[in-house]
Design a protein around this motif. Structure first.
Motif, PDB file in Angstrom:
ATOM      1  N   PHE A  37       0.867  -1.327   0.217  1.00 49.34           N
ATOM      2  CA  PHE A  37       0.048   0.085   0.275  1.00 49.34           C
ATOM      3  C   PHE A  37       0.815   1.310   0.054  1.00 49.34           C
ATOM      4  O   PHE A  37       1.940   1.379   0.563  1.00 49.34           O
ATOM      5  N   LYS A  38       0.402   2.240  -0.650  1.00 50.33           N
ATOM      6  CA  LYS A  38       0.984   3.470  -0.680  1.00 50.33           C
ATOM      7  C   LYS A  38       1.070   4.098   0.650  1.00 50.33           C
ATOM      8  O   LYS A  38       0.140   3.965   1.436  1.00 50.33           O
ATOM      9  N   GLU A  47       5.988   2.716   0.020  1.00 59.06           N
ATOM     10  CA  GLU A  47       5.337   1.605   0.122  1.00 59.06           C
ATOM     11  C   GLU A  47       5.423   0.877   1.255  1.00 59.06           C
ATOM     12  O   GLU A  47       6.742   0.814   1.789  1.00 59.06           O
ATOM     13  N   GLU A  75      -2.429   4.582   2.606  1.00 60.43           N
ATOM     14  CA  GLU A  75      -3.655   4.372   1.742  1.00 60.43           C
ATOM     15  C   GLU A  75      -3.774   3.056   1.072  1.00 60.43           C
ATOM     16  O   GLU A  75      -3.318   2.824   0.412  1.00 60.43           O
ATOM     17  N   PHE A  76      -4.845   2.721   1.946  1.00 59.82           N
ATOM     18  CA  PHE A  76      -5.328   1.305   1.527  1.00 59.82           C
ATOM     19  C   PHE A  76      -6.132   1.391   0.014  1.00 59.82           C
ATOM     20  O   PHE A  76      -5.761   0.385  -0.710  1.00 59.82           O
ATOM     21  N   ASP A  77      -6.698   2.466  -0.408  1.00 62.68           N
ATOM     22  CA  ASP A  77      -7.276   2.598  -1.805  1.00 62.68           C
ATOM     23  C   ASP A  77      -7.422   4.085  -1.796  1.00 62.68           C
ATOM     24  O   ASP A  77      -7.257   5.132  -0.842  1.00 62.68           O
ATOM     25  N   SER A  78      -8.071   4.723  -2.792  1.00 66.98           N
ATOM     26  CA  SER A  78      -8.218   6.173  -2.993  1.00 66.98           C
ATOM     27  C   SER A  78      -9.184   6.725  -2.076  1.00 66.98           C
ATOM     28  O   SER A  78      -9.070   7.822  -1.787  1.00 66.98           O
ATOM     29  N   ARG A  79     -10.016   6.011  -1.376  1.00 66.48           N
ATOM     30  CA  ARG A  79     -11.011   6.339  -0.865  1.00 66.48           C
ATOM     31  C   ARG A  79     -10.828   6.074   0.965  1.00 66.48           C
ATOM     32  O   ARG A  79     -11.427   6.496   1.726  1.00 66.48           O
ATOM     33  N   HIS A  80      -9.884   5.025   1.094  1.00 66.86           N
ATOM     34  CA  HIS A  80      -9.580   4.803   2.556  1.00 66.86           C
ATOM     35  C   HIS A  80      -8.005   5.000   2.773  1.00 66.86           C
ATOM     36  O   HIS A  80      -7.201   4.023   2.667  1.00 66.86           O
ATOM     37  N   GLN A  81      -7.879   6.245   3.624  1.00 72.64           N
ATOM     38  CA  GLN A  81      -6.657   6.855   4.063  1.00 72.64           C
ATOM     39  C   GLN A  81      -6.627   6.529   5.631  1.00 72.64           C
ATOM     40  O   GLN A  81      -7.441   7.343   6.244  1.00 72.64           O
ATOM     41  N   LEU A 110     -10.146  -6.539   3.954  1.00 72.02           N
ATOM     42  CA  LEU A 110      -8.771  -6.500   3.317  1.00 72.02           C
ATOM     43  C   LEU A 110      -8.162  -8.115   3.685  1.00 72.02           C
ATOM     44  O   LEU A 110      -7.322  -8.332   2.874  1.00 72.02           O
TER      45      LEU A 110
END
Length: 118
Positions: A37-38, A47, A75-81, A110
């Motif tokens: 993840f980023k 990462e 940042e798990f994805d663009s909506r979940h930080q 996840l």
């Protein structure tokens, strides 16, 4: 943006952890493999490859040197930080503590996507 964190921390141990008094963790850890993840840190981005994840934190290999106390955003994805803090470092293996706990549903989702093969 969907909420993946709760605003209050609960420090009651789970039933599994209550049986092991030497384990001070409040939540069960889930093992991961190949889950990168980023991460945003003060010096830029890199990462983290998760080793494990719980509602309260995670551990994994990070590609940039960090120190205990450093703040980061996973940042798990663009909506979940998720905001977090480095709580221990062993070379590039780190432990992070989330500012707010993740929801049980998010951790389970996840884990289903990236769990360790058994």
């Amino acid at each position: 943006m969907t909420s993946v964190a709760t605003s209050q921390r609960s420090h009651r141990p789970s039933a599994a952890n209550a049986e092991r008094p030497t384990d001070k963790r409040a939540f069960t850890r889930r093992s991961f493999r190949s889950a990168s993840f980023k991460v945003r840190i003060a010096g830029g981005e890199c990462e983290i490859r998760l080793k494990d994840l719980s509602r309260g934190g995670a551990s994994g290999l990070i590609c940039e040197p960090v120190r205990v106390g450093d703040h980061l955003v996973v940042e798990f994805d663009s909506r979940h930080q998720v905001d977090a803090e480095i709580c221990w470092v062993r070379r590039l293996l780190v432990g992070v503590k989330f500012t707010n706990e993740l929801t049980p549903q998010f951790v389970e989702r996840l884990h289903e996507l990236y769990r360790v093969a058994r």
